[in-house]
Design a protein around this motif. Structure first.
Motif, PDB file in Angstrom:
ATOM      1  N   UNK A 125       0.881  -1.280   0.034  1.00 29.26           N
ATOM      2  CA  UNK A 125      -0.051   0.026   0.053  1.00 29.26           C
ATOM      3  C   UNK A 125       0.805   1.359  -0.130  1.00 29.26           C
ATOM      4  N   UNK A 126       0.214   2.363  -0.670  1.00 29.83           N
ATOM      5  CA  UNK A 126       1.000   3.635  -0.807  1.00 29.83           C
ATOM      6  C   UNK A 126       1.400   4.208   0.820  1.00 29.83           C
ATOM      7  N   UNK A 127       0.389   3.969   1.667  1.00 31.58           N
ATOM      8  CA  UNK A 127       0.735   4.391   2.981  1.00 31.58           C
ATOM      9  C   UNK A 127       0.403   3.274   3.835  1.00 31.58           C
ATOM     10  N   UNK A 128       1.509   2.936   4.780  1.00 29.97           N
ATOM     11  CA  UNK A 128       1.222   1.452   5.509  1.00 29.97           C
ATOM     12  C   UNK A 128      -0.014   1.839   6.478  1.00 29.97           C
ATOM     13  N   UNK A 129      -0.935   0.984   6.550  1.00 29.15           N
ATOM     14  CA  UNK A 129      -1.941   1.314   7.468  1.00 29.15           C
ATOM     15  C   UNK A 129      -2.059   0.035   8.451  1.00 29.15           C
ATOM     16  N   UNK A 130      -2.379   0.216   9.772  1.00 23.27           N
ATOM     17  CA  UNK A 130      -2.622  -1.007  10.645  1.00 23.27           C
ATOM     18  C   UNK A 130      -3.552  -1.923   9.922  1.00 23.27           C
ATOM     19  N   UNK A 131      -3.135  -3.253   9.982  1.00 22.89           N
ATOM     20  CA  UNK A 131      -3.851  -4.218   9.630  1.00 22.89           C
ATOM     21  C   UNK A 131      -4.405  -5.327  10.610  1.00 22.89           C
ATOM     22  N   UNK A 132      -5.661  -5.766  10.384  1.00 19.41           N
ATOM     23  CA  UNK A 132      -6.154  -6.957  11.291  1.00 19.41           C
ATOM     24  C   UNK A 132      -6.734  -7.972  10.317  1.00 19.41           C
ATOM     25  N   UNK A 133      -6.197  -9.359  10.413  1.00 17.59           N
ATOM     26  CA  UNK A 133      -6.373 -10.275   9.748  1.00 17.59           C
ATOM     27  C   UNK A 133      -7.298 -11.297  10.505  1.00 17.59           C
ATOM     28  N   UNK A 134      -8.603 -11.674   9.784  1.00 22.00           N
ATOM     29  CA  UNK A 134      -9.443 -12.416  10.659  1.00 22.00           C
ATOM     30  C   UNK A 134      -8.731 -13.826  11.212  1.00 22.00           C
ATOM     31  N   UNK A 135      -9.072 -14.119  12.345  1.00 18.15           N
ATOM     32  CA  UNK A 135      -8.555 -15.306  12.689  1.00 18.15           C
ATOM     33  C   UNK A 135      -8.708 -16.836  12.145  1.00 18.15           C
ATOM     34  N   UNK A 136      -9.705 -16.592  11.350  1.00 21.08           N
ATOM     35  CA  UNK A 136     -10.271 -17.816  10.461  1.00 21.08           C
ATOM     36  C   UNK A 136      -9.231 -18.090   9.366  1.00 21.08           C
ATOM     37  N   UNK A 137      -8.308 -17.201   9.027  1.00 23.74           N
ATOM     38  CA  UNK A 137      -7.404 -17.492   8.152  1.00 23.74           C
ATOM     39  C   UNK A 137      -6.535 -18.605   8.459  1.00 23.74           C
ATOM     40  N   UNK A 139      -1.561 -17.878   5.536  1.00 22.80           N
ATOM     41  CA  UNK A 139      -1.997 -16.553   6.362  1.00 22.80           C
ATOM     42  C   UNK A 139      -0.626 -15.903   7.385  1.00 22.80           C
ATOM     43  N   UNK A 140       0.201 -17.142   7.556  1.00 25.32           N
ATOM     44  CA  UNK A 140       1.426 -16.501   8.539  1.00 25.32           C
ATOM     45  C   UNK A 140       2.120 -15.431   7.721  1.00 25.32           C
ATOM     46  N   UNK A 141       2.582 -15.899   6.342  1.00 31.08           N
ATOM     47  CA  UNK A 141       3.216 -14.881   5.659  1.00 31.08           C
ATOM     48  C   UNK A 141       2.494 -13.630   5.425  1.00 31.08           C
ATOM     49  N   UNK A 142       1.306 -13.642   5.307  1.00 29.99           N
ATOM     50  CA  UNK A 142       0.602 -12.083   5.190  1.00 29.99           C
ATOM     51  C   UNK A 142       0.359 -11.513   6.301  1.00 29.99           C
ATOM     52  N   UNK A 143       0.338 -12.111   7.609  1.00 30.89           N
ATOM     53  CA  UNK A 143       0.489 -11.359   8.872  1.00 30.89           C
ATOM     54  C   UNK A 143       1.788 -10.818   9.173  1.00 30.89           C
ATOM     55  N   UNK A 144       2.629 -11.559   8.774  1.00 31.85           N
ATOM     56  CA  UNK A 144       4.174 -11.250   9.060  1.00 31.85           C
ATOM     57  C   UNK A 144       4.361  -9.904   8.118  1.00 31.85           C
TER      58      UNK A 144
END
Length: 169
Positions: free
Chosen positions: A119-131, A152-157
């Motif tokens: 993303x252009x501006x890094x925003x805080x992110x929340x990933x649903x636990x179901x991932x 999902x682990x890579x996405x979260x990291x």
């Protein structure tokens, strides 16, 4: 008419900011492309159908305003975002979906193609636990008709995401 999804690796120049970020991080991922139908009522459901993937494994990226701060929520396309749970996940009190134009400006992506990555501006992110129930999930790769599949682990990291139950059916 069913659309065929094409698998490809997109690690070179000319990729989207999301795929460039994944390549730069050395992440393992697969890019899926398909012909986007502007008349389809749901970007996420269209992606799941085109790729032949369960909607529980395809995640949509939504931008919300939590107490005045833009926050990215990544939830399955098969469900909806629980705005109260999102606010709680980041220690906030109130949240509402952000204005689409504001979301596009902050992320650098167009609605229906907003990726949690690059993303252009890094925003805080929340990933649903179901991932966490899936070995891989699919998220937008930065444009309509393009998805990226990764763990999902890579996405979260890679997004410094908080993992929390923010989705509901």
């Amino acid at each position: 008419m069913a659309k065929k999804a094409k698998k490809q690796q997109d690690k070179g120049p000319g990729g989207t900011p999301a795929t460039v970020a994944l390549a730069a991080a050395g992440a393992t991922y697969t890019v899926h492309s398909y012909d986007h139908d502007p008349a389809h009522p749901s970007y996420g459901e269209e992606a799941a159908e085109a790729m032949g993937v369960s909607p529980d494994r395809v995640f949509k990226t939504l931008v919300a305003d939590v107490d005045g701060a833009l926050t990215v929520a990544v939830v399955p396309v098969a469900g909806r975002l629980d705005l109260k749970a999102l606010a709680a996940a980041v220690g906030g009190k109130r949240s509402a979906l952000a204005d689409p134009a504001l979301a596009e400006r902050a992320t650098g992506y167009v609605r229906g193609g907003i990726s949690p990555l690059g993303q252009r501006k890094r925003l805080r992110t929340v990933l649903d636990a179901s991932a966490s129930a899936h070995p891989t999930i699919c998220v937008s790769a930065g444009r309509r008709g393009l998805e990226v599949e990764l763990s999902p682990d890579d996405l979260a990291k890679l997004t410094d995401a908080v993992v929390a139950p923010i989705g509901k059916e």
